[in-house]
Design a protein around this motif. Structure first.
Motif, PDB file in Angstrom:
ATOM      1  N   ILE A 132      -8.334   1.111  -2.835  1.00 56.96           N
ATOM      2  CA  ILE A 132      -7.978   0.051  -1.629  1.00 56.96           C
ATOM      3  C   ILE A 132      -9.142  -0.154  -0.940  1.00 56.96           C
ATOM      4  O   ILE A 132      -8.584  -1.965  -0.533  1.00 56.96           O
ATOM      5  CB  ILE A 132      -6.338   0.438  -1.355  1.00 56.96           C
ATOM      6  CG1 ILE A 132      -5.403   0.674  -2.333  1.00 56.96           C
ATOM      7  CG2 ILE A 132      -6.075  -0.704  -0.554  1.00 56.96           C
ATOM      8  CD1 ILE A 132      -3.894   1.373  -1.946  1.00 56.96           C
ATOM      9  N   ASN A 133      -8.823   0.126   0.024  1.00 58.30           N
ATOM     10  CA  ASN A 133     -10.075  -0.159   0.853  1.00 58.30           C
ATOM     11  C   ASN A 133     -11.017  -0.769   1.012  1.00 58.30           C
ATOM     12  O   ASN A 133     -11.846  -1.882   1.450  1.00 58.30           O
ATOM     13  CB  ASN A 133     -10.956   0.675   2.163  1.00 58.30           C
ATOM     14  CG  ASN A 133      -9.438   1.510   2.355  1.00 58.30           C
ATOM     15  OD1 ASN A 133      -8.642   0.518   3.992  1.00 58.30           O
ATOM     16  ND2 ASN A 133      -9.802   3.145   3.304  1.00 58.30           N
ATOM     17  N   GLU A 174       0.669  -1.435   0.203  1.00 60.05           N
ATOM     18  CA  GLU A 174       0.264  -0.002   0.435  1.00 60.05           C
ATOM     19  C   GLU A 174       1.116   1.190  -0.352  1.00 60.05           C
ATOM     20  O   GLU A 174       0.888   2.015  -0.445  1.00 60.05           O
ATOM     21  CB  GLU A 174      -0.884  -0.017   1.495  1.00 60.05           C
ATOM     22  CG  GLU A 174      -2.059  -1.230   0.820  1.00 60.05           C
ATOM     23  CD  GLU A 174      -3.146  -0.757   2.438  1.00 60.05           C
ATOM     24  OE1 GLU A 174      -3.214   0.381   2.843  1.00 60.05           O
ATOM     25  OE2 GLU A 174      -3.232  -2.048   2.643  1.00 60.05           O
ATOM     26  N   GLN A 175       1.547   0.956   0.964  1.00 59.21           N
ATOM     27  CA  GLN A 175       3.360   2.089   1.181  1.00 59.21           C
ATOM     28  C   GLN A 175       3.419   2.312  -0.469  1.00 59.21           C
ATOM     29  O   GLN A 175       3.628   4.091  -1.196  1.00 59.21           O
ATOM     30  CB  GLN A 175       3.875   1.972   2.094  1.00 59.21           C
ATOM     31  CG  GLN A 175       3.509   2.667   2.917  1.00 59.21           C
ATOM     32  CD  GLN A 175       4.250   2.359   4.658  1.00 59.21           C
ATOM     33  OE1 GLN A 175       5.929   1.413   4.335  1.00 59.21           O
ATOM     34  NE2 GLN A 175       4.221   1.759   5.678  1.00 59.21           N
ATOM     35  N   GLU A 176       4.225   1.540  -1.585  1.00 58.66           N
ATOM     36  CA  GLU A 176       4.367   1.664  -3.116  1.00 58.66           C
ATOM     37  C   GLU A 176       3.303   2.470  -3.592  1.00 58.66           C
ATOM     38  O   GLU A 176       3.950   2.842  -4.449  1.00 58.66           O
ATOM     39  CB  GLU A 176       5.083  -0.007  -2.943  1.00 58.66           C
ATOM     40  CG  GLU A 176       5.330  -0.091  -4.293  1.00 58.66           C
ATOM     41  CD  GLU A 176       5.590  -1.236  -4.474  1.00 58.66           C
ATOM     42  OE1 GLU A 176       5.859  -1.845  -5.769  1.00 58.66           O
ATOM     43  OE2 GLU A 176       6.088  -2.171  -3.329  1.00 58.66           O
ATOM     44  N   ILE A 177       2.047   1.832  -3.176  1.00 54.89           N
ATOM     45  CA  ILE A 177       1.044   2.214  -4.308  1.00 54.89           C
ATOM     46  C   ILE A 177       1.106   4.193  -4.091  1.00 54.89           C
ATOM     47  O   ILE A 177       1.309   4.587  -5.103  1.00 54.89           O
ATOM     48  CB  ILE A 177      -0.474   1.825  -3.953  1.00 54.89           C
ATOM     49  CG1 ILE A 177       0.100   0.215  -4.925  1.00 54.89           C
ATOM     50  CG2 ILE A 177      -1.437   2.241  -4.595  1.00 54.89           C
ATOM     51  CD1 ILE A 177      -1.144  -0.255  -4.311  1.00 54.89           C
ATOM     52  N   HIS A 194      -6.455  10.413  -1.231  1.00 55.20           N
ATOM     53  CA  HIS A 194      -7.500  10.079  -0.741  1.00 55.20           C
ATOM     54  C   HIS A 194      -8.873   9.380  -1.099  1.00 55.20           C
ATOM     55  O   HIS A 194      -8.721   8.302  -0.861  1.00 55.20           O
ATOM     56  CB  HIS A 194      -8.589  11.522  -0.655  1.00 55.20           C
ATOM     57  CG  HIS A 194     -10.081  11.577   0.292  1.00 55.20           C
ATOM     58  ND1 HIS A 194     -10.289  10.939   1.453  1.00 55.20           N
ATOM     59  CD2 HIS A 194     -10.777  11.257  -0.722  1.00 55.20           C
ATOM     60  CE1 HIS A 194     -11.273  10.708   1.650  1.00 55.20           C
ATOM     61  NE2 HIS A 194     -11.841  11.439   0.295  1.00 55.20           N
ATOM     62  N   LEU A 195      -7.957   9.176  -2.904  1.00 60.25           N
ATOM     63  CA  LEU A 195      -8.925   8.315  -3.621  1.00 60.25           C
ATOM     64  C   LEU A 195      -8.715   7.047  -3.787  1.00 60.25           C
ATOM     65  O   LEU A 195      -9.495   6.018  -3.279  1.00 60.25           O
ATOM     66  CB  LEU A 195      -9.231   9.324  -5.175  1.00 60.25           C
ATOM     67  CG  LEU A 195      -9.906   8.613  -6.546  1.00 60.25           C
ATOM     68  CD1 LEU A 195     -11.577   8.724  -6.049  1.00 60.25           C
ATOM     69  CD2 LEU A 195      -9.375   8.993  -7.500  1.00 60.25           C
ATOM     70  N   PHE A 196      -7.453   7.078  -3.394  1.00 55.67           N
ATOM     71  CA  PHE A 196      -7.237   5.190  -4.011  1.00 55.67           C
ATOM     72  C   PHE A 196      -6.609   4.662  -2.373  1.00 55.67           C
ATOM     73  O   PHE A 196      -7.137   3.632  -2.213  1.00 55.67           O
ATOM     74  CB  PHE A 196      -5.505   5.821  -4.677  1.00 55.67           C
ATOM     75  CG  PHE A 196      -5.547   5.750  -5.731  1.00 55.67           C
ATOM     76  CD1 PHE A 196      -5.062   4.322  -6.444  1.00 55.67           C
ATOM     77  CD2 PHE A 196      -6.011   6.768  -6.305  1.00 55.67           C
ATOM     78  CE1 PHE A 196      -5.439   4.664  -7.976  1.00 55.67           C
ATOM     79  CE2 PHE A 196      -5.608   7.048  -8.070  1.00 55.67           C
ATOM     80  CZ  PHE A 196      -5.774   5.366  -8.649  1.00 55.67           C
TER      81      PHE A 196
END
Length: 357
Positions: free
Chosen positions: A76-77, A48-51, A70-72
């Motif tokens: 992801i959630n 997730e940090q990489e994304i 915010h969008l991603f």
């Protein structure tokens, strides 16, 4: 151009972009569900940090890094929530809207359709566990056997591929066009060569030129995305829903009896009692060898529903036979028949016992 007309034109472009965004988000969700099959845990903070780092780095102009992050995070959630549901994935060959997906909706609407580029990809991803099931066409009432699928069944490792169901669906073609298209302006129609051939009468009667495309649903997707002038596509009615197209004409096929039989495959044998069995076998290259096999089934009173021969690609000059018959491998006479057939064949593979879905 008046301001109202210009506003309407711009809004149509925005609507089209929104439609594409939703399709891409859906496609991303499909891929995340496939990754769930390959990892131990749903959460992966490092990934997730990489994304997020990549998203912030690529955010510029009107779309700033804070908005993008915010969008991603929302996307992801949502993908993690979907992964928690442990949905069953089923692969089909072609783009969304292909007749394989139409068949899936008839089999079980709780299954999540996953498009695959080739038939071999459906088989491979069922074997490696990325897909819970696959659905493949094995024969068409007009075109006959689907040779690629039959070859894959002949070559299948029966420890990893089993037939667990079948469904037969009518094939009804539709003429699809972009919203607001004047039918009288259409000059060319895109579709798979088989679909174009099956609608030859309609195309000829309406003086429409045929343009072969790799896939019926692919033609519909191309029409929606590229918007070629004076063009339409022949595909399923489902494609109109998926690609924001209008159905100009339904059931344009020349033969209303057109139907395709699909097989449902899994890497596990079905635990349900079936009423049809499929096997693959090859015989010694000598006179009467095939007759002797068929006589065993006849003597047992087993009704054959299909027999298909395919050249063995790893052994030129020899043939394998795919055979379907009515009966269950839980019946004693079927068990005894298999034992007799094994003694008369060079290769014998039991593909599964199943029922029509």
């Amino acid at each position: 151009m008046e301001a109202r007309d210009l506003l309407g034109k711009l809004r149509k472009k925005i609507d089209a972009i929104d439609f594409e965004i939703l399709k891409l988000v859906n496609q991303r969700m499909e891929h995340t569900l496939r990754t769930r099959k390959l990892k131990a845990n749903i959460a992966d903070p490092g990934r997730e940090q990489e994304i997020m780092a990549g998203i912030r780095r690529r955010s510029n102009a009107l779309v700033g890094p804070d908005f993008s992050e915010h969008l991603f995070k929302v996307i992801i959630n949502e993908s993690k929530l979907l992964q928690q549901k442990e949905l069953k994935l089923i692969g089909f060959q072609g783009e969304h809207g292909a007749y394989g997906e139409v068949a899936i909706r008839i089999v079980d609407q709780s299954l999540l359709p996953i498009p695959c580029l080739e038939f071999v990809d459906v088989f491979d991803e069922v074997v490696n566990g990325q897909l819970d099931f696959g659905i493949v066409p094995v024969e068409n009432s007009l075109e006959g056997a689907v040779t690629q699928v039959n070859d894959l069944l002949v070559e299948a490792d029966v420890q990893n591929i089993k037939i667990v169901g079948e469904v037969k669906i009518p094939i009804h073609h539709c003429l699809l066009a972009l919203p607001g298209t004047d039918y009288r302006e259409i000059k060319v129609v895109y579709s798979h060569p088989q679909a174009l051939a099956q609608c030859r009468g309609f195309l000829s009667g309406n003086k429409l030129d045929s343009m072969p495309y790799y896939d019926t649903a692919g033609a519909a997707m191309m029409l929606s995305k590229e918007k070629p002038r004076a063009a339409a596509a022949i595909a399923s009615k489902l494609c109109a829903e998926l690609y924001n197209l209008e159905v100009l004409f339904e059931n344009i096929e020349d033969n209303e009896t057109n139907a395709t039989r699909f097989l449902l495959i899994s890497n596990k044998e079905s635990n349900k009692a079936g009423n049809k069995c499929s096997i693959v076998f090859s015989t010694e290259h000598k006179a009467g060898a095939l007759f002797n096999i068929l006589k065993i089934f006849s003597d047992a009173g087993l009704n054959l529903t299909r027999i298909e021969s395919r050249p063995m690609r790893n052994d030129p000059g020899k043939y394998a036979f795919l055979l379907d018959f009515l009966g269950s491998n839980r019946e004693q006479k079927v068990v005894e028949t298999f034992e007799k057939v094994k003694k008369e064949t060079a290769i014998f593979k039991f593909l599964g016992c199943y029922s029509e879905l």
